[in-house]
Scaffold this motif. Sequence first.
Motif, mmCIF file in Angstrom:
data_model
loop_
_atom_site.group_PDB
_atom_site.id
_atom_site.type_symbol
_atom_site.label_atom_id
_atom_site.label_comp_id
_atom_site.label_asym_id
_atom_site.label_seq_id
_atom_site.Cartn_x
_atom_site.Cartn_y
_atom_site.Cartn_z
ATOM 1 N N LEU A 192 0.985 -17.481 20.186
ATOM 2 C CA LEU A 192 1.844 -16.863 19.173
ATOM 3 C C LEU A 192 2.979 -16.059 19.793
ATOM 4 O O LEU A 192 3.998 -15.821 19.159
ATOM 5 C CB LEU A 192 1.001 -15.951 18.276
ATOM 6 C CG LEU A 192 -0.038 -16.687 17.405
ATOM 7 C CD1 LEU A 192 -0.933 -15.693 16.687
ATOM 8 C CD2 LEU A 192 0.651 -17.605 16.402
ATOM 9 N N ILE A 193 2.804 -15.650 21.046
ATOM 10 C CA ILE A 193 3.832 -14.828 21.676
ATOM 11 C C ILE A 193 4.892 -15.692 22.349
ATOM 12 O O ILE A 193 6.080 -15.549 22.094
ATOM 13 C CB ILE A 193 3.180 -13.876 22.689
ATOM 14 C CG1 ILE A 193 2.301 -12.895 21.902
ATOM 15 C CG2 ILE A 193 4.223 -13.121 23.507
ATOM 16 C CD1 ILE A 193 1.208 -12.275 22.706
ATOM 17 N N TYR A 194 4.454 -16.608 23.198
ATOM 18 C CA TYR A 194 5.426 -17.349 23.999
ATOM 19 C C TYR A 194 6.009 -18.577 23.279
ATOM 20 O O TYR A 194 7.026 -19.099 23.711
ATOM 21 C CB TYR A 194 4.820 -17.722 25.350
ATOM 22 C CG TYR A 194 4.483 -16.504 26.166
ATOM 23 C CD1 TYR A 194 5.481 -15.582 26.488
ATOM 24 C CD2 TYR A 194 3.191 -16.236 26.587
ATOM 25 C CE1 TYR A 194 5.183 -14.438 27.221
ATOM 26 C CE2 TYR A 194 2.884 -15.108 27.323
ATOM 27 C CZ TYR A 194 3.879 -14.204 27.631
ATOM 28 O OH TYR A 194 3.584 -13.075 28.350
ATOM 29 N N ALA A 195 5.373 -19.031 22.228
ATOM 30 C CA ALA A 195 5.972 -20.132 21.450
ATOM 31 C C ALA A 195 6.548 -19.571 20.143
ATOM 32 O O ALA A 195 6.489 -20.191 19.099
ATOM 33 C CB ALA A 195 4.930 -21.214 21.161
ATOM 34 N N LYS A 196 7.148 -18.395 20.245
ATOM 35 C CA LYS A 196 7.574 -17.677 19.045
ATOM 36 C C LYS A 196 8.544 -18.468 18.159
ATOM 37 O O LYS A 196 8.372 -18.480 16.933
ATOM 38 C CB LYS A 196 8.185 -16.328 19.449
ATOM 39 C CG LYS A 196 8.576 -15.476 18.262
ATOM 40 C CD LYS A 196 8.204 -14.036 18.432
ATOM 41 C CE LYS A 196 8.299 -13.235 17.148
ATOM 42 N NZ LYS A 196 9.452 -13.543 16.308
ATOM 43 N N GLN A 236 -3.000 0.338 24.979
ATOM 44 C CA GLN A 236 -3.036 -0.915 24.226
ATOM 45 C C GLN A 236 -2.960 -2.083 25.207
ATOM 46 O O GLN A 236 -2.440 -1.919 26.309
ATOM 47 C CB GLN A 236 -1.827 -0.985 23.273
ATOM 48 C CG GLN A 236 -1.876 -0.012 22.100
ATOM 49 C CD GLN A 236 -3.043 -0.273 21.163
ATOM 50 O OE1 GLN A 236 -3.469 -1.416 20.975
ATOM 51 N NE2 GLN A 236 -3.608 0.791 20.588
ATOM 52 N N PRO A 237 -3.444 -3.247 24.797
ATOM 53 C CA PRO A 237 -3.307 -4.421 25.670
ATOM 54 C C PRO A 237 -1.846 -4.832 25.846
ATOM 55 O O PRO A 237 -1.004 -4.515 25.011
ATOM 56 C CB PRO A 237 -4.074 -5.510 24.915
ATOM 57 C CG PRO A 237 -4.286 -5.006 23.539
ATOM 58 C CD PRO A 237 -4.177 -3.518 23.568
ATOM 59 N N ASP A 238 -1.562 -5.527 26.939
ATOM 60 C CA ASP A 238 -0.208 -6.046 27.144
ATOM 61 C C ASP A 238 0.028 -7.292 26.302
ATOM 62 O O ASP A 238 1.122 -7.529 25.815
ATOM 63 C CB ASP A 238 -0.002 -6.386 28.628
ATOM 64 C CG ASP A 238 -0.148 -5.155 29.492
ATOM 65 O OD1 ASP A 238 0.793 -4.348 29.503
ATOM 66 O OD2 ASP A 238 -1.216 -4.977 30.108
ATOM 67 N N ILE A 239 -1.006 -8.110 26.168
ATOM 68 C CA ILE A 239 -0.878 -9.361 25.410
ATOM 69 C C ILE A 239 -2.096 -9.508 24.504
ATOM 70 O O ILE A 239 -3.233 -9.328 24.941
ATOM 71 C CB ILE A 239 -0.841 -10.592 26.359
ATOM 72 C CG1 ILE A 239 0.338 -10.511 27.333
ATOM 73 C CG2 ILE A 239 -0.819 -11.892 25.577
ATOM 74 C CD1 ILE A 239 1.656 -10.989 26.781
ATOM 75 N N ILE A 240 -1.835 -9.831 23.245
ATOM 76 C CA ILE A 240 -2.930 -10.131 22.312
ATOM 77 C C ILE A 240 -2.772 -11.573 21.852
ATOM 78 O O ILE A 240 -1.691 -11.957 21.394
ATOM 79 C CB ILE A 240 -2.877 -9.195 21.081
ATOM 80 C CG1 ILE A 240 -2.954 -7.730 21.524
ATOM 81 C CG2 ILE A 240 -4.003 -9.518 20.098
ATOM 82 C CD1 ILE A 240 -2.791 -6.727 20.391
ATOM 83 N N THR A 241 -3.819 -12.376 22.024
ATOM 84 C CA THR A 241 -3.710 -13.760 21.521
ATOM 85 C C THR A 241 -4.912 -14.075 20.637
ATOM 86 O O THR A 241 -5.906 -13.383 20.684
ATOM 87 C CB THR A 241 -3.656 -14.794 22.662
ATOM 88 O OG1 THR A 241 -4.684 -14.529 23.609
ATOM 89 C CG2 THR A 241 -2.319 -14.776 23.345
#
Length: 539
Positions: free
Chosen positions: A253-257, A534-539
């Motif tokens: 969800l983050i890198y294929a925004k 907080q986490p750096d990345i949430i997937t």
Amino acid sequence: MIETIKTTPYTDQKMGTAGLRKKTKVIMQPNYFENFIQSIFNTIPALNQKSFLIGGDGRYFNKVAIQKIIKIAAANQVKKLYIGQNGLVSTPAGSHIILENKLDGGFILTASHNPGGIGGDFGIKYANATGGQCQPAESQAIYEQTQKINEYKISDMPDIDLSQIGLTRCEDMEIEIIDPIADYIKLMESIFDFNQLRALLKSDFRFVFDAMNGVTGPYGKKLFEEILGAPAGTVIHATPLEDFGGLHPDPNLIYAKPLVDLMFSDNAPDFAAANDGDGDRNMILGRRFFVCPSDSLAILTDHYQTIPAYRNGIFGVAKSAATSMAVKRVAEALKIGYYEVPTGWKYFIHLMDSQRITLCGEESFGTGASHIREKDGIWATLFWLSIIAQTRKSVKDIALDHWKKYGRSYYLRNDFEKIPQETADKLMSDLQNKLPSLIGQTFGSYTVNEAYPFIYNDPVDHTSTQNGLIVHFKDGSRIVYRLSGTGTDGATLRTYIERYVTDDLLENPEDMLKELCGVSRQISEITIRTGKEQPDIIT
Ligand code: VG1
Ligand code: CO
């Protein structure tokens, strides 16, 4: 002419979860790559009877690295090399090429979903004759070679033209440049009903496949557009680029925004899939809907009879320990075997080879089956398309039906990146030591009923592997902690958070897991130890 070059060892050539993965600049140090390749060859007897595959995801240094392997292989008297045209082979297609041609192994040059380019990452996934990445004992033997290497052999032959399909010879070695796509598509055709898929993709059904400027672009164009008749332009980011066009080729969800934004817009197509740089990962999206990879594995398993190749029955299913329990409930309902393994696709290989499982998957956007020995992004996409073609339902309705039948495991992975290695190691060992004392303790609404390190006993070679720490709560919720084995910048702590419910099926995972995420930070003391709230990345 064959030259013997004197060299000295590098101390850091231990393979991680998926091969050797480093900053590109680390790999480009003098003799670094050569040492590693020679160390692999040093562990393989009778090279003059052995054949290998070489290919990669097209990232920066791919072609240079391929020419180096060719010259080192020739100097080590390897019998034959198969090389993907233009140096391209996806990880799943590579596994198939090794199996189909009964090769002794292969070098897939990729850092998977990590960014590429001179400032990015490079890597080598080394496969053996199973078609999958080598087992821990083999990587240990290779590592030992890297620690004592003092010379390597290399031919001074000119570079090979990788653009022309066909057979050549140099020193005493045969080199065959092959089409990396055709046989893989034949394999897909032997699994799925292409007529059914053609009917769907030629209808008004709207589908987008995002290759993220990685290796699956040409595979997708050929398969989805040319063969299955989807409109031109269905495959986006379709040209493999050395730096992935500056993108991070990680389908989440983050890198294929941009793809996610499209799927949540008013103009959203019916279905979208994205693959990572080397084509083994997949993300599945419906209109205004994201399929959590753990759910995807459960849903595919529940629909196995949709697929011609599986219609007559499947062996069991396996997941990594960090993946949610959703697929376990399906396995129980279907009365098929169920296994839980450490993180990393290599742990599925023995289960497939011994016919214990047919399907398997990981929470990290990996799903696959025993047609090969790697996870397979295009296969997962075709499986989902087949379910849609057969049920004629939207992705969201397929998922909702599933949750109504089995309940839902809300699931999130929180990654804390770039932690100093010693801090991360200490956090994990302290946490492991305190696991027994957690049992019976209550954190907010959650009471721990089990807490233990995950230990896997391989049923085939009887080795045991420890991977991650599991904290289990009375209501069935779980937290798994482990350190990444693919990062290239300090340590990454992954925490996997899961909560099972049978109503409230359409809530937001972040809301449903808010308290449990807090509990996970509290138990691991992550904030005190790393300063990260907080986490750096949430997937
Ligand atoms: C990560 C994932 C793991 C996956 C591995 C390789 O490993 O968590 O599930 O198998 O990447 O993926 P780690 O150790 O960083 O958590 V890829 O697409 O190579 O090949
Ligand atoms: Co990958």
